[in-house]
Scaffold this motif. Structure first.
Motif, mmCIF file in Angstrom:
data_model
loop_
_atom_site.group_PDB
_atom_site.id
_atom_site.type_symbol
_atom_site.label_atom_id
_atom_site.label_comp_id
_atom_site.label_asym_id
_atom_site.label_seq_id
_atom_site.Cartn_x
_atom_site.Cartn_y
_atom_site.Cartn_z
ATOM 1 N N THR A 3 5.802 7.675 20.744
ATOM 2 C CA THR A 3 4.486 7.034 20.705
ATOM 3 C C THR A 3 3.451 7.982 20.110
ATOM 4 N N LEU A 4 3.540 9.259 20.440
ATOM 5 C CA LEU A 4 2.600 10.240 19.905
ATOM 6 C C LEU A 4 2.713 10.327 18.386
ATOM 7 N N ALA A 5 3.921 10.322 17.866
ATOM 8 C CA ALA A 5 4.119 10.378 16.412
ATOM 9 C C ALA A 5 3.544 9.137 15.736
ATOM 10 N N ARG A 10 -0.828 6.906 12.302
ATOM 11 C CA ARG A 10 -1.911 5.943 12.056
ATOM 12 C C ARG A 10 -3.235 6.641 11.784
ATOM 13 N N LEU A 11 -3.423 7.838 12.342
ATOM 14 C CA LEU A 11 -4.658 8.580 12.136
ATOM 15 C C LEU A 11 -4.670 9.357 10.822
ATOM 16 N N ARG A 12 -3.511 9.611 10.259
ATOM 17 C CA ARG A 12 -3.439 10.364 9.006
ATOM 18 C C ARG A 12 -3.975 9.530 7.850
ATOM 19 N N ARG A 13 -4.376 10.207 6.804
ATOM 20 C CA ARG A 13 -4.809 9.502 5.599
ATOM 21 C C ARG A 13 -3.650 8.698 5.052
ATOM 22 N N PRO A 14 -3.968 7.579 4.414
ATOM 23 C CA PRO A 14 -2.872 6.806 3.813
ATOM 24 C C PRO A 14 -2.249 7.577 2.658
ATOM 25 N N ASP A 45 5.408 3.410 10.514
ATOM 26 C CA ASP A 45 4.019 3.232 10.931
ATOM 27 C C ASP A 45 3.025 4.029 10.095
ATOM 28 N N ARG A 46 3.429 4.463 8.921
ATOM 29 C CA ARG A 46 2.537 5.218 8.028
ATOM 30 C C ARG A 46 1.837 4.250 7.089
ATOM 31 N N ARG A 47 0.546 4.432 6.905
ATOM 32 C CA ARG A 47 -0.213 3.599 5.979
ATOM 33 C C ARG A 47 0.034 4.087 4.552
ATOM 34 N N ILE A 48 0.234 3.142 3.646
ATOM 35 C CA ILE A 48 0.471 3.466 2.245
ATOM 36 C C ILE A 48 -0.468 2.622 1.396
ATOM 37 N N ARG A 49 -1.163 3.267 0.492
ATOM 38 C CA ARG A 49 -2.030 2.542 -0.445
ATOM 39 C C ARG A 49 -1.430 2.680 -1.835
ATOM 40 N N ILE A 50 -1.154 1.549 -2.463
ATOM 41 C CA ILE A 50 -0.540 1.548 -3.788
ATOM 42 C C ILE A 50 -1.494 0.863 -4.764
#
Length: 63
Positions: A3-5, A10-14, A45-50
């Motif tokens: 859960t921590l990961a 989610r808090l990291r930059r995309p 759960d990592r945000r990705i902007r393309i």
């Protein structure tokens, strides 16, 4: 993945990816990117902007 990961991801930059080129090459690059993300557990759960730009002209004519 803990859960921590998930919270940290989610808090990291995309992850920012810019794809520019002809439709077939851009589609192949996007397909390869999808496979890479699917295989890596650290990308869950990592945000990705393309940013996707399709250009049919040869690269020399872009400038």
């Amino acid at each position: 993945m803990t859960t921590l990961a998930r919270v940290i991801n989610r808090l990291r930059r995309p992850l920012r990816i810019r794809l520019v080129g002809p439709a077939d090459q851009t589609a192949a690059a996007l397909h390869g990117l999808a496979h890479m993300v699917n295989r890596r557990p650290d990308m869950a759960d990592r945000r990705i902007r393309i940013d996707l730009t399709i250009r049919e002209k040869p690269m020399q004519e872009w400038r």
